[in-house]
Design a protein around this motif. Structure first.
Motif, PDB file in Angstrom:
ATOM      1  N   TYR A   1       0.851  -1.187   0.000  1.00 24.68           N
ATOM      2  CA  TYR A   1       0.000   0.000   0.000  1.00 24.68           C
ATOM      3  C   TYR A   1       0.889   1.241   0.000  1.00 24.68           C
ATOM      4  N   GLN A   2       0.651   2.132  -0.948  1.00 21.71           N
ATOM      5  CA  GLN A   2       1.444   3.341  -1.077  1.00 21.71           C
ATOM      6  C   GLN A   2       0.800   4.547  -0.405  1.00 21.71           C
ATOM      7  N   ALA A   3      -0.539   4.628  -0.429  1.00 21.85           N
ATOM      8  CA  ALA A   3      -1.226   5.813   0.094  1.00 21.85           C
ATOM      9  C   ALA A   3      -2.610   5.433   0.574  1.00 21.85           C
ATOM     10  N   CYS A   4      -3.141   6.229   1.513  1.00 12.29           N
ATOM     11  CA  CYS A   4      -4.505   6.024   2.022  1.00 12.29           C
ATOM     12  C   CYS A   4      -5.105   7.390   2.348  1.00 12.29           C
ATOM     13  N   ARG A   5      -6.389   7.556   2.006  1.00  8.76           N
ATOM     14  CA  ARG A   5      -7.100   8.809   2.267  1.00  8.76           C
ATOM     15  C   ARG A   5      -8.577   8.519   2.517  1.00  8.76           C
ATOM     16  N   PHE A   6      -9.145   9.184   3.509  1.00  4.41           N
ATOM     17  CA  PHE A   6     -10.589   9.157   3.709  1.00  4.41           C
ATOM     18  C   PHE A   6     -11.239  10.205   2.813  1.00  4.41           C
ATOM     19  N   GLY A   7     -12.494   9.943   2.433  1.00  2.88           N
ATOM     20  CA  GLY A   7     -13.252  10.894   1.640  1.00  2.88           C
ATOM     21  C   GLY A   7     -14.730  10.764   1.918  1.00  2.88           C
ATOM     22  N   GLN A   8     -15.445  11.860   1.766  1.00  2.00           N
ATOM     23  CA  GLN A   8     -16.890  11.833   1.934  1.00  2.00           C
ATOM     24  C   GLN A   8     -17.540  11.084   0.776  1.00  2.00           C
ATOM     25  N   VAL A   9     -18.796  10.676   1.002  1.00  2.21           N
ATOM     26  CA  VAL A   9     -19.611  10.119  -0.074  1.00  2.21           C
ATOM     27  C   VAL A   9     -20.516  11.240  -0.575  1.00  2.21           C
ATOM     28  N   PRO A  10     -20.388  11.647  -1.840  1.00  3.30           N
ATOM     29  CA  PRO A  10     -21.227  12.747  -2.338  1.00  3.30           C
ATOM     30  C   PRO A  10     -22.711  12.474  -2.102  1.00  3.30           C
ATOM     31  N   ASP A  11     -23.425  13.511  -1.657  1.00  4.09           N
ATOM     32  CA  ASP A  11     -24.866  13.458  -1.416  1.00  4.09           C
ATOM     33  C   ASP A  11     -25.243  12.570  -0.231  1.00  4.09           C
ATOM     34  N   GLN A  12     -24.244  12.118   0.548  1.00  2.00           N
ATOM     35  CA  GLN A  12     -24.516  11.336   1.751  1.00  2.00           C
ATOM     36  C   GLN A  12     -23.695  11.933   2.889  1.00  2.00           C
ATOM     37  N   PRO A  13     -24.263  12.868   3.644  1.00  3.23           N
ATOM     38  CA  PRO A  13     -23.489  13.575   4.672  1.00  3.23           C
ATOM     39  C   PRO A  13     -22.815  12.654   5.675  1.00  3.23           C
ATOM     40  N   ALA A  14     -23.453  11.521   5.990  1.00  4.90           N
ATOM     41  CA  ALA A  14     -22.872  10.611   6.975  1.00  4.90           C
ATOM     42  C   ALA A  14     -22.011   9.531   6.330  1.00  4.90           C
ATOM     43  N   GLY A  15     -21.959   9.508   5.009  1.00  3.77           N
ATOM     44  CA  GLY A  15     -21.204   8.461   4.322  1.00  3.77           C
ATOM     45  C   GLY A  15     -19.714   8.717   4.346  1.00  3.77           C
ATOM     46  N   LEU A  16     -18.935   7.648   4.335  1.00  6.07           N
ATOM     47  CA  LEU A  16     -17.488   7.752   4.388  1.00  6.07           C
ATOM     48  C   LEU A  16     -16.866   6.639   3.555  1.00  6.07           C
ATOM     49  N   ARG A  17     -15.862   6.987   2.794  1.00 13.14           N
ATOM     50  CA  ARG A  17     -15.092   6.028   2.021  1.00 13.14           C
ATOM     51  C   ARG A  17     -13.619   6.157   2.376  1.00 13.14           C
ATOM     52  N   LEU A  18     -12.911   5.051   2.240  1.00 16.05           N
ATOM     53  CA  LEU A  18     -11.458   5.039   2.334  1.00 16.05           C
ATOM     54  C   LEU A  18     -10.932   4.662   0.959  1.00 16.05           C
ATOM     55  N   PHE A  19      -9.888   5.349   0.515  1.00 16.34           N
ATOM     56  CA  PHE A  19      -9.261   5.044  -0.766  1.00 16.34           C
ATOM     57  C   PHE A  19      -7.799   4.695  -0.528  1.00 16.34           C
ATOM     58  N   THR A  20      -7.344   3.642  -1.196  1.00 19.06           N
ATOM     59  CA  THR A  20      -5.939   3.240  -1.088  1.00 19.06           C
ATOM     60  C   THR A  20      -5.356   3.012  -2.478  1.00 19.06           C
ATOM     61  N   VAL A  21      -4.046   3.134  -2.553  1.00 18.36           N
ATOM     62  CA  VAL A  21      -3.288   2.847  -3.768  1.00 18.36           C
ATOM     63  C   VAL A  21      -2.350   1.695  -3.467  1.00 18.36           C
ATOM     64  N   GLN A  22      -2.323   0.705  -4.360  1.00 17.97           N
ATOM     65  CA  GLN A  22      -1.418  -0.432  -4.225  1.00 17.97           C
ATOM     66  C   GLN A  22      -0.432  -0.417  -5.395  1.00 17.97           C
ATOM     67  N   ILE A  23       0.854  -0.573  -5.075  1.00 18.52           N
ATOM     68  CA  ILE A  23       1.899  -0.575  -6.101  1.00 18.52           C
ATOM     69  C   ILE A  23       2.764  -1.828  -5.923  1.00 18.52           C
ATOM     70  N   PRO A  24       3.417  -2.294  -6.995  1.00 14.48           N
ATOM     71  CA  PRO A  24       4.341  -3.431  -6.850  1.00 14.48           C
ATOM     72  C   PRO A  24       5.458  -3.078  -5.868  1.00 14.48           C
ATOM     73  N   HIS A  25       5.761  -4.028  -4.995  1.00 16.51           N
ATOM     74  CA  HIS A  25       6.752  -3.757  -3.957  1.00 16.51           C
ATOM     75  C   HIS A  25       8.170  -3.745  -4.511  1.00 16.51           C
ATOM     76  N   LYS A  26       8.392  -4.491  -5.595  1.00 20.12           N
ATOM     77  CA  LYS A  26       9.731  -4.570  -6.173  1.00 20.12           C
ATOM     78  C   LYS A  26       9.702  -4.097  -7.618  1.00 20.12           C
ATOM     79  N   ARG A  27      10.824  -3.585  -8.057  1.00 24.57           N
ATOM     80  CA  ARG A  27      10.963  -3.147  -9.434  1.00 24.57           C
ATOM     81  C   ARG A  27      11.133  -4.364 -10.343  1.00 24.57           C
ATOM     82  N   LEU A  28      10.347  -4.389 -11.421  1.00 26.33           N
ATOM     83  CA  LEU A  28      10.410  -5.466 -12.396  1.00 26.33           C
ATOM     84  C   LEU A  28      10.688  -4.890 -13.779  1.00 26.33           C
ATOM     85  N   ARG A  29      11.285  -5.725 -14.635  1.00 27.63           N
ATOM     86  CA  ARG A  29      11.614  -5.257 -15.974  1.00 27.63           C
ATOM     87  C   ARG A  29      10.352  -4.851 -16.726  1.00 27.63           C
TER      88      ARG A  29
END
Length: 443
Positions: A248-276
């Motif tokens: 996991y490279q990054a994580c961020r919380f974000g609101q759900v549009p049009d849902q004041p009580a809604g919540l989402r988490l977003f993450t980015v996954q990247i390869p851990h090792k460099r490959l050709r």
């Protein structure tokens, strides 16, 4: 047709690593530097005034705060308080803007400053130590508050800082794998625990006090104070890569549009090792309460370096280690905007123009605006045109989302995990490294 280019909003006299936007005053805050090495590259935090001029969003240097021998690698903003990660320390800064009558002037303030840059390419004039910069009747002053060491590894570095929901606490993470929580503004430590074996790459604090951390041990964990609640498993309902470990490279919380009580988490996954032949990176949206994966999509083969979520939770901004910048719809994880190698070198931070305060005025007729900074010292502007439906055009993403919702009225979040094929590959990425390592390579 030539390659799409993003307009350059500002160029600093040092590499840029961190970015924040103050919507109330219309300020863009960019920070970085050359570090402690005696290379002649300075360290500072620049406060830029955002304005609409002849229908175009522009930025001019309002104030330059000298951070002496420490480059600022990460920033968090709460009101008029900045938390700046500088080497192994966290420095709190308080800034204030005042309207002043009369001509530009300089007064003693206790820090070394630069005059505003009047036109692109012009060399900034230096002031003696203690100068305070004013421009067009606007005065901005910066005060150093408390500072504290937040990382204690053999090669210590604070890699991330984040305020809690009401800005009374801030959390830090770094190369020693510990999360530390501090009171604001005293920086009295209230919590400390080992979250990862190895470096903490990112962390995010939710509105209910839950803390998400991602690290170089390939784990993403959810914490309530120092108690482990659960670990995230993005590949649980999707394909596996037995020979390609991801982290996991990054994580961020974000609101759900049009849902004041809604919540989402977003993450980015990247390869851990460099490959050709680099495999794709992935974006995942999670339910912010159950932390179950809702949707995962490939976001191309360029390695993602940073992630931002717009204030309303509508858009995601991504930067890559090869300098590209993209904007995605948060709901569907579909790409709307992409500039290949906009910077040509690692993008160290991206930030959306907030949708409150002066945001709508500065945004004009555009749907959203994303700022990006990189080691090339440039701050670029990425504008997404309004996607209002017009004659002869296909229905916009808002209508497609509404039709999708109507078509599947009983769809449950647990059943929303969908895997797409590879998106249009934006290009390969031989360059690797986190923003902190980019800074160290400069000296």
């Amino acid at each position: 047709m030539g390659r799409r280019r993003a307009p350059e909003l500002y160029r600093a006299p040092f590499p840029l690593y961190a970015l924040q936007v103050d919507p109330s005053a219309g300020l863009l805050i960019a920070a970085g530097g050359g570090g402690a090495a005696k290379t002649g590259i300075k360290n500072g935090v620049h406060f830029l005034q955002l304005e609409q001029i002849n229908g175009r969003l522009s930025a001019s240097l309002l104030h330059s705060h000298d951070t002496e021998t420490r480059a600022t690698m990460n920033l968090a903003l709460a009101g008029n308080i900045l938390a700046a990660g500088q080497d192994a320390h966290c420095q709190l800064l308080r800034f204030q803007t005042l309207q002043q009558k009369g001509k530009n002037k300089a007064e003693k303030a206790g820090s070394k400053e630069q005059r505003p840059r009047q036109r692109k390419g012009a060399a900034p004039a230096e002031k003696k130590s203690g100068a305070e910069t004013h421009q067009e009747g606007v005065e901005l002053s910066v005060e150093n508050l408390q500072a504290v060491q937040t990382d204690f590894s053999p090669d210590p570095l604070q890699k991330v800082v984040c305020f809690n929901h009401d800005s009374t606490l801030l959390a830090t993470g770094g190369t020693d794998g510990y999360v530390r929580v501090w009171k604001v503004p005293s920086l009295e430590k209230v919590l400390e625990f080992k979250a990862h074996e190895g470096e903490i790459e990112d962390l995010a604090v939710g509105p209910e006090g839950k803390l998400v951390t991602v690290g170089w041990d390939l784990k993403a964990s959810v914490w309530q104070k120092d108690q482990l609640v659960t670990q995230l498993h993005w590949q649980e309902n999707g394909p596996t890569f037995s020979h390609t470990p991801y982290r996991y490279q990054a994580c961020r919380f974000g609101q759900v549009p049009d849902q004041p009580a809604g919540l989402r988490l977003f993450t980015v996954q990247i390869p851990h090792k460099r490959l050709r032949q680099p495999p794709p990176c992935y974006l995942t949206a999670w339910d912010g309460s159950t932390f179950l994966p809702l949707r995962t999509r490939s976001c191309g083969h360029e390695v993602i370096s940073c992630l931002s979520v717009s204030e309303s939770g509508t858009f995601l901004g991504l930067g890559t280690v090869t300098g590209s910048v993209a904007i995605y719809i948060a709901f569907s994880l579909q790409r709307l905007y992409y500039v290949k190698e906009a910077h040509g070198i690692v993008v160290t931070d991206v930030a959306f123009l907030p949708e409150k305060g002066r945001g709508p005025e500065l945004l004009g007729s555009h749907e959203t605006a994303l700022f990006s900074v990189a080691v090339d010292s440039r701050c670029q502007l990425h504008l997404l045109p309004s996607r209002r439906r017009t004659a002869g055009r296909k229905p916009g993403w808002r209508l497609r989302r509404a039709l999708w919702t109507l078509a599947v009225p009983g769809r449950r979040p647990q059943a929303e995990a969908t895997w797409s094929g590879h998106v249009e590959p934006p290009g390969g990425g031989p360059a690797w490294g986190a923003q902190a390592r980019a800074a160290r390579s400069l000296g």
